[in-house]
Design an enzyme around this catalytic site. Structure first.
Site, PDB file in Angstrom:
ATOM      1  NE  ARG A  51       9.509 -19.081 -16.561  1.00 13.45           N
ATOM      2  CZ  ARG A  51      10.324 -18.034 -16.239  1.00 13.45           C
ATOM      3  NH1 ARG A  51      10.794 -17.542 -17.332  1.00 13.45           N
ATOM      4  NH2 ARG A  51      10.006 -17.354 -15.213  1.00 13.45           N
ATOM      5  CE  LYS A 148      -2.537  -0.379  -9.882  1.00 14.30           C
ATOM      6  NZ  LYS A 148      -2.100  -0.689  -8.592  1.00 14.30           N
ATOM      7  CG  HIS A 178      -8.558  -4.322  -7.144  1.00 12.63           C
ATOM      8  ND1 HIS A 178      -7.602  -3.638  -7.351  1.00 12.63           N
ATOM      9  CD2 HIS A 178      -9.239  -4.331  -6.150  1.00 12.63           C
ATOM     10  CE1 HIS A 178      -7.162  -3.450  -6.165  1.00 12.63           C
ATOM     11  NE2 HIS A 178      -8.083  -3.839  -5.361  1.00 12.63           N
ATOM     12  CE  LYS A 182     -11.802  -2.306  -3.565  1.00  5.62           C
ATOM     13  NZ  LYS A 182     -11.330  -3.316  -2.551  1.00  5.62           N
ATOM     14  CD  GLU A 216      -3.392  -0.105   0.660  1.00  5.12           C
ATOM     15  OE1 GLU A 216      -3.649  -1.083   0.447  1.00  5.12           O
ATOM     16  OE2 GLU A 216      -2.781   0.814  -0.270  1.00  5.12           O
ATOM     17  CG  ASP A 235       0.448   1.111  -5.990  1.00  3.93           C
ATOM     18  OD1 ASP A 235       0.477   0.126  -7.001  1.00  3.93           O
ATOM     19  OD2 ASP A 235      -0.151   0.994  -4.712  1.00  3.93           O
ATOM     20  CG  HIS A 240      -6.887   1.424  -7.485  1.00  4.98           C
ATOM     21  ND1 HIS A 240      -7.447   0.734  -8.455  1.00  4.98           N
ATOM     22  CD2 HIS A 240      -5.954   1.034  -6.577  1.00  4.98           C
ATOM     23  CE1 HIS A 240      -6.628  -0.300  -8.219  1.00  4.98           C
ATOM     24  NE2 HIS A 240      -5.639  -0.172  -7.305  1.00  4.98           N
ATOM     25  CE  LYS A 332       0.696   0.874  -0.610  1.00  3.84           C
ATOM     26  NZ  LYS A 332      -0.404  -0.263  -1.107  1.00  3.84           N
TER      27      LYS A 332
HETATM   28  C1  BG6 Z   1      -3.530  -2.347  -5.502  1.00  9.52           C
HETATM   29  C2  BG6 Z   1      -2.113  -1.445  -5.347  1.00  9.52           C
HETATM   30  O1  BG6 Z   1      -4.000  -1.937  -7.301  1.00  9.52           O
HETATM   31  O2  BG6 Z   1      -4.356  -2.026  -4.508  1.00  9.52           O
HETATM   32  C3  BG6 Z   1      -2.014  -1.978  -3.808  1.00  9.52           C
HETATM   33  O3  BG6 Z   1      -1.056  -1.984  -6.134  1.00  9.52           O
HETATM   34  C4  BG6 Z   1      -3.083  -1.733  -2.590  1.00  9.52           C
HETATM   35  O4  BG6 Z   1      -0.924  -1.018  -3.614  1.00  9.52           O
HETATM   36  C5  BG6 Z   1      -4.373  -2.469  -3.371  1.00  9.52           C
HETATM   37  O5  BG6 Z   1      -2.634  -2.161  -1.504  1.00  9.52           O
HETATM   38  C6  BG6 Z   1      -5.554  -1.770  -2.430  1.00  9.52           C
HETATM   39  O6  BG6 Z   1      -6.513  -2.687  -2.960  1.00  9.52           O
HETATM   40  P1  BG6 Z   1      -7.471  -2.946  -1.880  1.00  9.52           P
HETATM   41  O7  BG6 Z   1      -8.769  -3.723  -2.596  1.00  9.52           O
HETATM   42  O8  BG6 Z   1      -6.975  -3.885  -0.836  1.00  9.52           O
HETATM   43  O9  BG6 Z   1      -8.203  -1.711  -1.361  1.00  9.52           O
END
Ligand code: BG6
Length: 484
Positions: A51, A148, A178, A182, A216, A235, A240, A332
């Site tokens: 923008r 996502k 993503h 990996k 994490e 999430d 994932h 988390k």
């Molecule tokens: C994201 C989530 O898609 O993936 C996050 O929204 C998460 O909450 C992240 O922290 C984890 O990705 P990675 O590659 O760091 O394991």
């Protein structure tokens, strides 16, 4: 061993939402690394679109700042960065209005691959897709890349798919997860389908159970507002962990091509049983002794019932897996950052050794992070005299050690963006796949909502709620060591 870089075709990549966090943190640094490796043709262009009004010089300055902030120091080669910046263009656009679209159209080349990365809120996807077509910007082969969250339930994912389908064909839509970018996730397919060793054993007859963990150490601070509406299920699990489950459990595809692989993944999702409430443990982190906030403070809702941790026992009803549970867990503010898939094989059918020396079960661990690699636990004879004593040893292959430079991995985003340019959808989610995942997820979420379940508290820096240990113990099993 040196990695081989195969240059991609000439392209114009438009990052819509170029000034946002994902673009600065992941997309631009990832593209720079591909540029540095020689994979991007010199004539290819990256067009920032957002923008804010600014000229190209200001945009290039912002890209330089992002690279300096997010690339490791040793990768910051000043000359290369300047050369990379010359491939940058900028257009100010109004996603919901008319502004900038004609100019964008004038800038795009028709003889280069066109890709449009929607790095914006999903609520804008429809407007963007419509404008790319309305202004005649995107050609028949143009690709759009969407991030996502792809919907928050089956109904919204369907609506999103329908909106995109009004303007683009499925073969043009790249839904990013993503995790699929990996290195080790792809290696899972190589290990399974490029070796004869594992596949004959890869079934309920020989596999006792599978564990998939994505833990994490970070909390949700800074993105509490988004996360509180999602929770770990939306999430992480719906996308994932589901992808990791699919690649572990799927049948060998007939070819390594996008639809053959995705067909097999969809079949796994469709074979997932509903999960009973007793087989799900949800948790929420408490404040930590070192001053870390509790989840409810991070989420700014003192009564939040959203889970920052989830563990579940999942059953796949098909010939291959019937009776072999898959235990998933993600959270988390855990003790360690680590993601892995652990395949626990059954005991040998007959023990010829003494009770004390019974062989242990083989365990294959596929480590996604940290130290990407593969480890196979085997039982061998302990060296030296003194009789037949058995000992368990790892056959550990850490890719960075085994493969040298070639084992140093590209970030998931850079790999996936190059796949978009190559037109390879294998590592992207198909529309029906996303919908199938929501179809399985929705009743679980609705179930705990309707019951008014409250997640169990767990200490930040721990391995999650005690109930998650019980989930395993009651089946006579335990979680793999790092976190338990
Ligand atoms: C994201 C989530 O898609 O993936 C996050 O929204 C998460 O909450 C992240 O922290 C984890 O990705 P990675 O590659 O760091 O394991």
């Amino acid at each position: 061993m040196v990695s081989r870089v195969i240059p991609v075709e000439d392209f114009d990549l438009v990052i819509i939402g170029a000034t946002g966090d994902l673009s600065r943190r992941k997309i631009l640094p990832g593209l720079f690394r591909r540029f540095s490796s020689g994979q991007m043709p010199e004539t290819s262009r990256i067009i920032g679109a957002a923008r804010s009004e600014m000229d190209v010089a200001e945009w290039r300055g912002r890209v330089r700042d992002a690279l300096e902030e997010f690339l490791p120091k040793e990768e910051q080669d000043g000359e290369r960065i300047e050369a990379f910046l010359l491939q940058m263009e900028y257009i100010a656009i109004d996603a919901m209005g008319e502004g900038g679209w004609k100019e964008l159209g004038a800038l795009m080349r028709q003889d280069a691959v066109q890709a449009f990365y929607f790095s914006v809120a999903p609520s804008l996807f429809g407007a963007l897709a419509e404008r790319l077509k309305h202004f005649g910007i995107a050609n028949e082969d143009a690709r759009i890349v969407v991030e996502k969250p792809f919907g928050r339930d089956l109904a919204s994912a369907r609506a999103l798919n329908a909106t995109l389908a009004e303007h683009f064909d499925e073969h043009q839509i790249y839904r990013i997860d993503h995790y699929l970018g990996k290195e080790t996730v792809q290696n899972l397919m190589a290990v399974r389908f490029a070796n004869i060793l594992f596949e004959p054993l890869w079934n309920a007859q020989y596999v006792d159970h599978v564990q998939i963990t994505v833990a994490e150490t970070v909390g949700v601070g800074g993105r509490g507002a988004y996360y509180d509406k999602s929770g770990a299920m939306r999430d992480m699990v719906q996308n994932h962990l589901m992808q990791l489950l699919c690649l572990t459990a799927m049948e060998p595809p007939s070819h390594f091509d996008p639809d053959a692989v995705r067909d097999e993944k969809v079949k796994v999702i469709r074979a997932l049983d509903p999960v009973a409430p007793d087989d799900i443990v949800r948790g929420q982190y408490r404040a930590s002794a070192d001053g870390g906030l509790a989840y409810r403070d991070d989420a700014e809702d003192p009564a939040s019932k959203t889970e920052s941790y989830i563990a579940m026992k999942v059953q796949i009803s098909n010939w291959r897996w019937n009776g072999t549970p898959f235990y998933l867990r993600t959270g988390k503010r855990m003790k360690a950052r680590m993601s892995e898939i652990v395949v626990n094989f059954k005991e040998p059918p007959h023990n010829i050794f003494t009770e004390a020396d019974a062989p242990r079960c083989n365990v294959l661990t596929i480590r996604l992070q940290p130290d990407e690699g593969i480890d196979l636990r085997m039982t061998i004879k302990e060296p030296g005299p003194g009789g037949m004593r058995l000992v368990e040893v790892p056959m550990d292959m850490t890719f960075a050690e085994a493969l040298g430079d070639a084992g140093e991995n590209a970030d998931a985003y850079e790999r996936l963006i190059m796949d978009v340019i190559r037109g390879n959808q294998t590592l992207f989610m198909r529309g029906d796949e996303v919908e199938a995942a929501w179809r399985w997820t929705d009743p679980l979420i609705n179930g705990w909502k309707d019951r008014g379940d409250v997640p169990a508290g767990y200490d930040a820096g721990s391995s999650g709620p005690d109930d998650a240990l019980m989930l395993m113990h009651r089946d006579g099993r335990r979680w793999s060591e790092i976190l338990s």
